[in-house]
Design a protein around this motif. Structure first.
Motif, PDB file in Angstrom:
ATOM      1  N   ILE A 122       0.842  -1.199   0.000  1.00  0.00           N
ATOM      2  CA  ILE A 122       0.000   0.000   0.000  1.00  0.00           C
ATOM      3  C   ILE A 122       0.881   1.254   0.000  1.00  0.00           C
ATOM      4  O   ILE A 122       0.635   2.201  -0.751  1.00  0.00           O
ATOM      5  N   ILE A 137       2.150   5.718 -12.007  1.00  0.00           N
ATOM      6  CA  ILE A 137       1.981   4.292 -12.261  1.00  0.00           C
ATOM      7  C   ILE A 137       3.351   3.617 -12.407  1.00  0.00           C
ATOM      8  O   ILE A 137       3.611   2.570 -11.818  1.00  0.00           O
ATOM      9  N   ILE A 146       0.452  -1.442  -6.349  1.00  0.00           N
ATOM     10  CA  ILE A 146      -0.636  -1.919  -7.205  1.00  0.00           C
ATOM     11  C   ILE A 146      -1.152  -0.747  -8.041  1.00  0.00           C
ATOM     12  O   ILE A 146      -1.557   0.280  -7.500  1.00  0.00           O
ATOM     13  N   ARG A 147      -1.098  -0.926  -9.354  1.00  0.00           N
ATOM     14  CA  ARG A 147      -1.467   0.111 -10.301  1.00  0.00           C
ATOM     15  C   ARG A 147      -2.831   0.747  -9.989  1.00  0.00           C
ATOM     16  O   ARG A 147      -2.971   1.967  -9.970  1.00  0.00           O
ATOM     17  N   ALA A 148      -3.821  -0.103  -9.737  1.00  0.00           N
ATOM     18  CA  ALA A 148      -5.187   0.404  -9.537  1.00  0.00           C
ATOM     19  C   ALA A 148      -5.258   1.316  -8.314  1.00  0.00           C
ATOM     20  O   ALA A 148      -5.896   2.377  -8.348  1.00  0.00           O
ATOM     21  N   ILE A 149      -4.589   0.912  -7.229  1.00  0.00           N
ATOM     22  CA  ILE A 149      -4.625   1.718  -6.008  1.00  0.00           C
ATOM     23  C   ILE A 149      -3.905   3.044  -6.234  1.00  0.00           C
ATOM     24  O   ILE A 149      -4.320   4.093  -5.742  1.00  0.00           O
ATOM     25  N   VAL A 151      -3.673   4.712  -9.121  1.00  0.00           N
ATOM     26  CA  VAL A 151      -4.544   5.604  -9.896  1.00  0.00           C
ATOM     27  C   VAL A 151      -5.642   6.175  -9.008  1.00  0.00           C
ATOM     28  O   VAL A 151      -5.899   7.386  -9.015  1.00  0.00           O
TER      29      VAL A 151
END
Lengths: 225, 131
Positions: A122, A137, A146-149, A151
């Motif tokens: 995290i 990213i 983690i890419r999604a977190i 963004v």
């Protein structure tokens, strides 16, 4: 029918369609929380839920869009060159503001993150939150995030900044367009730049440059982490 | 200039950046600068020295930047995959984000103001000396 609903063409068509809706919504409201990316994302999530397609299949359908992230970062050189005269005039404040923006953001994450006991994944994901999304990213993936977190964090940071900072600017009666531009650009990237442009044209120009410099500063500072 | 050629030039700089990144991490295994950022610095140099004229990249690059956030849609939608992780840490992440906004803004505004103040003091001193 399933085949039409789930294909790369359909994924990109839907993304474009919902993004256009998002653009219209933002143009009408000018509310940072209703920026085109957020509106499109929520509508696409709703679509996945309503149609009931498998999420991982849908993400593969959307993945073609990713190809442009790299060329997009490379293209960030263009606005810098276009504003080179303004940059030369205010080089020192712009450099200082961008580096301070990147550094304070990283330090806040490390200090508060450790106090709050966030795990490494995290921390790595939210570390580059002051940077413009494409660079964030890259930095996050390099650090094991983690890419999604990343963004999500960058977008929330930008929206929070674009809502809070114009208020702070008003409360503290900040008038200097250079300070306003850096205050927004080095903290809230593109969404902040849109706000800066609404306040003052020079502030918008400074902000659009500051967001690139802050991204580069984040990438460089991340070397030492 | 034609769109295909502009796209080619931008992608060439992208690849140049990736190559440079590989070279750097081969020479200094601990150092990592994203290849894309290097590619941007190369394009910046090429544009400033006019090796590549602005009109050879302007339309495609301008299009990408003007519509930047569209290209984050896949990553943003994939948040759905990580809802449980996000939920578990949501308030902590939000706390960091919001305190970060305040801290960064005041630090940036303060340091920029101070820098501009020093600059004007130096400038004045230099003028006084010349006068």
């Amino acid at each position: 029918m399933r085949e039409i609903l789930s294909s790369q063409e359909m994924g990109i068509t839907l993304a474009l369609f919902f993004y256009v809706i998002g653009e219209i919504v933002y143009r009408k409201t000018r509310i940072p929380l209703l920026s085109p990316l957020i509106v499109a994302t929520i509508l696409l999530m709703a679509y996945v839920w309503v149609i009931g397609i498998d999420l991982s299949v849908f993400l593969t359908d959307l993945s073609g869009i990713h190809v442009f992230l790299g060329p997009l970062i490379v293209s960030l050189a263009i606005p810098i060159v276009k504003r080179i005269q303004m940059i030369k005039e205010h080089l020192l404040p712009i450099l200082v503001g961008s580096v301070v923006g990147a550094a304070t953001s990283i330090l806040t994450v490390i200090l508060l993150g450790n106090i709050l006991g966030l795990d490494e994944t995290i921390l790595a994901s939210i570390l580059p939150k002051a940077s413009t999304t494409p660079i964030a990213i890259e930095v996050s993936e390099r650090l094991g995030g983690i890419r999604a977190i990343t963004v999500a964090t960058v977008v929330i940071t930008a929206v929070a900044g674009a809502v809070v900072i114009p208020l702070l600017i008003k409360i503290f009666k900040i008038k200097d367009p250079i300070v306003i531009g850096l205050g927004l650009g080095a903290t809230s990237q593109a969404i902040g730049t849109a706000k800066a442009l609404e306040i003052d044209e020079t502030a918008g120009a400074v902000s659009s440059v500051a967001l690139v410099f802050t991204g580069v500063a984040t990438a460089i500072l991340a070397i030492f982490i | 200039m034609k769109i295909i050629r502009q796209l080619l030039i931008i992608l060439l700089f992208f690849i140049l950046g990736e190559l440079a990144q590989n070279a750097i991490s081969w020479l200094f295994p601990t150092v990592f600068v994203p290849g894309t950022v290097l590619g941007m610095l190369f394009l910046l140099t090429a544009l400033l020295t006019r090796i590549v004229p602005m009109k050879h990249v302007e339309s495609v690059g301008g299009f990408l930047i003007a519509n930047m956030s569209f290209f984050f849609i896949p990553a943003a939608v994939s948040v759905l995959e990580y809802l449980d992780i996000l939920q578990a840490h949501l308030w902590k992440i939000l706390l960091i984000i919001f305190s970060g906004v305040f801290i960064s803004f005041f630090a940036v505004a303060g340091s920029v103001r101070l820098t501009m103040h020093w600059q004007s003091v130096w400038r004045k001193r230099r003028e006084d000396r010349h006068a």
